[in-house]
Write a protein that holds these residues in place. Structure first.
Motif, PDB file in Angstrom:
ATOM      1  N   GLU A   1       0.790  -1.215   0.130  1.00 17.90           N
ATOM      2  CA  GLU A   1      -0.058   0.061   0.108  1.00 17.90           C
ATOM      3  C   GLU A   1       1.033   1.422   0.164  1.00 17.90           C
ATOM      4  O   GLU A   1       0.645   2.270  -0.986  1.00 17.90           O
ATOM      5  CB  GLU A   1      -0.807  -0.074   1.228  1.00 17.90           C
ATOM      6  CG  GLU A   1      -1.853  -1.060   1.211  1.00 17.90           C
ATOM      7  CD  GLU A   1      -1.714  -2.375   1.639  1.00 17.90           C
ATOM      8  OE1 GLU A   1      -0.232  -2.494   2.000  1.00 17.90           O
ATOM      9  OE2 GLU A   1      -2.406  -3.457   1.471  1.00 17.90           O
ATOM     10  N   ARG A   2       1.971   1.202   0.891  1.00 17.79           N
ATOM     11  CA  ARG A   2       2.767   2.350   1.051  1.00 17.79           C
ATOM     12  C   ARG A   2       3.578   2.429  -0.482  1.00 17.79           C
ATOM     13  O   ARG A   2       3.693   3.778  -0.932  1.00 17.79           O
ATOM     14  CB  ARG A   2       3.525   2.580   2.272  1.00 17.79           C
ATOM     15  CG  ARG A   2       4.493   3.674   2.268  1.00 17.79           C
ATOM     16  CD  ARG A   2       5.335   3.637   3.511  1.00 17.79           C
ATOM     17  NE  ARG A   2       6.455   4.456   3.694  1.00 17.79           N
ATOM     18  CZ  ARG A   2       7.817   4.149   3.575  1.00 17.79           C
ATOM     19  NH1 ARG A   2       8.102   2.701   3.829  1.00 17.79           N
ATOM     20  NH2 ARG A   2       8.706   4.907   3.370  1.00 17.79           N
TER      21      ARG A   2
ATOM     22  N   ARG B   1       3.619 -10.833 -10.456  1.00 22.41           N
ATOM     23  CA  ARG B   1       2.288 -10.292 -10.344  1.00 22.41           C
ATOM     24  C   ARG B   1       2.351  -8.940 -10.797  1.00 22.41           C
ATOM     25  O   ARG B   1       1.775  -7.981  -9.755  1.00 22.41           O
ATOM     26  CB  ARG B   1       1.481 -10.600  -9.078  1.00 22.41           C
ATOM     27  CG  ARG B   1       1.669 -12.173  -8.919  1.00 22.41           C
ATOM     28  CD  ARG B   1       0.749 -12.676  -7.624  1.00 22.41           C
ATOM     29  NE  ARG B   1      -0.553 -12.240  -7.733  1.00 22.41           N
ATOM     30  CZ  ARG B   1      -1.465 -12.549  -6.767  1.00 22.41           C
ATOM     31  NH1 ARG B   1      -0.968 -13.287  -5.718  1.00 22.41           N
ATOM     32  NH2 ARG B   1      -2.842 -12.089  -6.758  1.00 22.41           N
ATOM     33  N   THR B   2       3.002  -8.118 -11.594  1.00 18.95           N
ATOM     34  CA  THR B   2       2.936  -6.874 -11.880  1.00 18.95           C
ATOM     35  C   THR B   2       1.623  -6.159 -11.932  1.00 18.95           C
ATOM     36  O   THR B   2       1.328  -5.053 -11.560  1.00 18.95           O
ATOM     37  CB  THR B   2       3.639  -6.304 -13.130  1.00 18.95           C
ATOM     38  OG1 THR B   2       3.310  -7.350 -14.169  1.00 18.95           O
ATOM     39  CG2 THR B   2       5.341  -7.078 -12.982  1.00 18.95           C
ATOM     40  N   ALA B   3       0.754  -6.886 -12.368  1.00 16.83           N
ATOM     41  CA  ALA B   3      -0.594  -6.292 -12.752  1.00 16.83           C
ATOM     42  C   ALA B   3      -1.155  -5.954 -11.305  1.00 16.83           C
ATOM     43  O   ALA B   3      -2.140  -4.745 -11.315  1.00 16.83           O
ATOM     44  CB  ALA B   3      -1.690  -7.348 -13.178  1.00 16.83           C
ATOM     45  N   ASP B   4      -0.970  -6.422 -10.191  1.00 16.52           N
ATOM     46  CA  ASP B   4      -1.364  -6.342  -8.970  1.00 16.52           C
ATOM     47  C   ASP B   4      -0.686  -4.842  -8.465  1.00 16.52           C
ATOM     48  O   ASP B   4      -1.604  -3.920  -8.008  1.00 16.52           O
ATOM     49  CB  ASP B   4      -1.096  -7.311  -7.761  1.00 16.52           C
ATOM     50  CG  ASP B   4      -1.757  -8.341  -7.927  1.00 16.52           C
ATOM     51  OD1 ASP B   4      -2.675  -8.512  -8.788  1.00 16.52           O
ATOM     52  OD2 ASP B   4      -1.594  -9.283  -7.216  1.00 16.52           O
ATOM     53  N   LEU B   5       0.380  -4.705  -8.648  1.00 16.62           N
ATOM     54  CA  LEU B   5       1.004  -3.270  -8.233  1.00 16.62           C
ATOM     55  C   LEU B   5       0.615  -2.304  -9.488  1.00 16.62           C
ATOM     56  O   LEU B   5       0.227  -0.852  -8.953  1.00 16.62           O
ATOM     57  CB  LEU B   5       2.519  -3.434  -8.581  1.00 16.62           C
ATOM     58  CG  LEU B   5       3.468  -2.259  -8.084  1.00 16.62           C
ATOM     59  CD1 LEU B   5       2.803  -1.571  -6.639  1.00 16.62           C
ATOM     60  CD2 LEU B   5       4.809  -2.400  -8.062  1.00 16.62           C
TER      61      LEU B   5
ATOM     62  N   SER C   1      -6.142  10.772 -14.796  1.00 15.08           N
ATOM     63  CA  SER C   1      -6.672   9.860 -15.515  1.00 15.08           C
ATOM     64  C   SER C   1      -5.937   8.789 -15.809  1.00 15.08           C
ATOM     65  O   SER C   1      -4.563   8.836 -16.069  1.00 15.08           O
ATOM     66  CB  SER C   1      -7.477  10.309 -16.771  1.00 15.08           C
ATOM     67  OG  SER C   1      -7.980   9.220 -17.947  1.00 15.08           O
ATOM     68  N   VAL C   2      -6.133   7.432 -15.565  1.00 12.91           N
ATOM     69  CA  VAL C   2      -5.149   6.369 -15.678  1.00 12.91           C
ATOM     70  C   VAL C   2      -5.769   5.205 -16.681  1.00 12.91           C
ATOM     71  O   VAL C   2      -6.924   4.825 -16.333  1.00 12.91           O
ATOM     72  CB  VAL C   2      -4.682   5.588 -14.294  1.00 12.91           C
ATOM     73  CG1 VAL C   2      -3.591   4.709 -14.264  1.00 12.91           C
ATOM     74  CG2 VAL C   2      -4.345   6.864 -13.414  1.00 12.91           C
ATOM     75  N   LEU C   3      -4.689   4.711 -17.313  1.00 11.99           N
ATOM     76  CA  LEU C   3      -5.243   3.598 -18.255  1.00 11.99           C
ATOM     77  C   LEU C   3      -4.034   2.542 -18.060  1.00 11.99           C
ATOM     78  O   LEU C   3      -2.790   2.668 -18.299  1.00 11.99           O
ATOM     79  CB  LEU C   3      -5.137   3.742 -19.728  1.00 11.99           C
ATOM     80  CG  LEU C   3      -5.499   2.753 -20.675  1.00 11.99           C
ATOM     81  CD1 LEU C   3      -6.706   2.082 -20.477  1.00 11.99           C
ATOM     82  CD2 LEU C   3      -5.215   3.274 -22.176  1.00 11.99           C
ATOM     83  N   VAL C   4      -4.573   1.432 -17.466  1.00 12.04           N
ATOM     84  CA  VAL C   4      -3.564   0.082 -17.532  1.00 12.04           C
ATOM     85  C   VAL C   4      -3.322  -0.558 -18.544  1.00 12.04           C
ATOM     86  O   VAL C   4      -4.507  -1.079 -18.884  1.00 12.04           O
ATOM     87  CB  VAL C   4      -3.987  -0.711 -16.227  1.00 12.04           C
ATOM     88  CG1 VAL C   4      -2.891  -1.752 -15.705  1.00 12.04           C
ATOM     89  CG2 VAL C   4      -3.878   0.384 -14.700  1.00 12.04           C
TER      90      VAL C   4
ATOM     91  N   GLY D   1       4.122  -5.952 -17.188  1.00 13.35           N
ATOM     92  CA  GLY D   1       4.443  -7.134 -17.657  1.00 13.35           C
ATOM     93  C   GLY D   1       6.019  -7.605 -17.730  1.00 13.35           C
ATOM     94  O   GLY D   1       6.530  -6.869 -17.147  1.00 13.35           O
ATOM     95  N   PRO D   2       6.263  -8.743 -18.376  1.00 16.60           N
ATOM     96  CA  PRO D   2       7.569  -9.184 -18.435  1.00 16.60           C
ATOM     97  C   PRO D   2       8.324  -8.657 -19.696  1.00 16.60           C
ATOM     98  O   PRO D   2       7.888  -8.093 -20.685  1.00 16.60           O
ATOM     99  CB  PRO D   2       7.682 -10.499 -18.540  1.00 16.60           C
ATOM    100  CG  PRO D   2       6.211 -10.791 -19.638  1.00 16.60           C
ATOM    101  CD  PRO D   2       5.185  -9.736 -18.976  1.00 16.60           C
ATOM    102  N   LEU D   3       9.955  -8.400 -19.341  1.00 13.01           N
ATOM    103  CA  LEU D   3      10.666  -8.311 -20.495  1.00 13.01           C
ATOM    104  C   LEU D   3      10.521  -6.979 -21.044  1.00 13.01           C
ATOM    105  O   LEU D   3      10.777  -6.572 -22.080  1.00 13.01           O
ATOM    106  CB  LEU D   3      10.745  -9.271 -21.495  1.00 13.01           C
ATOM    107  CG  LEU D   3      10.832 -10.804 -21.191  1.00 13.01           C
ATOM    108  CD1 LEU D   3      10.350 -11.704 -22.305  1.00 13.01           C
ATOM    109  CD2 LEU D   3      12.175 -11.080 -20.352  1.00 13.01           C
TER     110      LEU D   3
END
Length: 214
Positions: free
Chosen positions: A9-10, A42-46, A60-63, A143-145
């Motif tokens: 969280e921090r 698990r980069t999606a979580d961060l 405004s953010v797009l992942v 994601g990777p690489l």
């Protein structure tokens, strides 16, 4: 490299705070952030945590997942379905990422970003509509690489797993990828390229390198 303990969280809050104060190197009013790491990291979580913190700051953010830009199966599996060199070199359509994600974010760009391009399950184009990223908007690619392609990240994060942790946390059916990540470590040295390094061997107790102030 000295690392200190931090909560997820921090960490997300600190990364969002740092990103919120950045400007793109080319003067664009939009930012690209990168969160790099093997699937087991698990980069999606961060990425989602940081996105949430940035939205609280009014951005405004797009992942965008890098795995939404895989090449068709005929290209990915040209040398078999479990070839680590192919995974490292030709699974990800970096040209499409440049064209559909990073190009529109450049100074004078349209801001029209494609969130994903290819569905590896159906092996067809996703037909996802373009998203308008307004001025002041942020795109987080994860994601990777990711590092080593000179993607124009205003802030890059590498979520690092030791060799042992990477093996333990990678499903057995995906362990054929491990030599690709070993090669990435050797040839790209992502921990040296990234602005921020996060050690995540223990998923409940991450540590990070901190982030410098400009």
């Amino acid at each position: 490299m000295r690392l200190e303990a931090i909560t997820w969280e921090r960490l997300a809050g600190e990364l969002a705070r740092r990103a919120d104060g950045l400007t793109a190197a080319d003067g664009s009013p939009r930012l690209a952030l990168g969160i790099d790491g093997a699937p087991a990291a698990r980069t999606a979580d961060l990425a989602e945590r940081v996105a949430g913190e940035l939205r609280l700051r009014g951005r405004s953010v797009l992942v965008v997942p890098a795995e939404g830009f895989l090449r068709p199966a005929s290209l990915r599996f040209e040398y078999g379905k479990e070839d680590p060199d192919s995974y490292a070199e030709s699974w990800f359509d970096t040209g499409a990422l440049w064209r559909e994600v990073f190009g529109p974010l450049e100074a004078g760009g349209s801001g029209r970003v494609l969130p994903d391009l290819w569905n590896p399950v159906t092996d067809r184009a996703t037909r996802t509509p373009y998203r308008e990223v307004p001025e002041g908007g942020v795109v987080i690619v994860h994601g990777p690489l990711l590092l080593g392609h000179w993607f124009p990240f205003a802030l890059s994060v590498h979520v690092r797993l030791s060799e042992g942790a990477l093996r333990r946390r990678t499903p057995e059916a995906e362990r054929w990828m491990l030599p690709a990540f070993a090669r990435y470590e050797e040839e790209v040295a992502p921990a040296e390229r990234a602005d921020v390094v996060v050690r995540a061997d223990d998923p409940g107790h991450p540590a990070w390198s901190g982030v410098g102030e400009s």
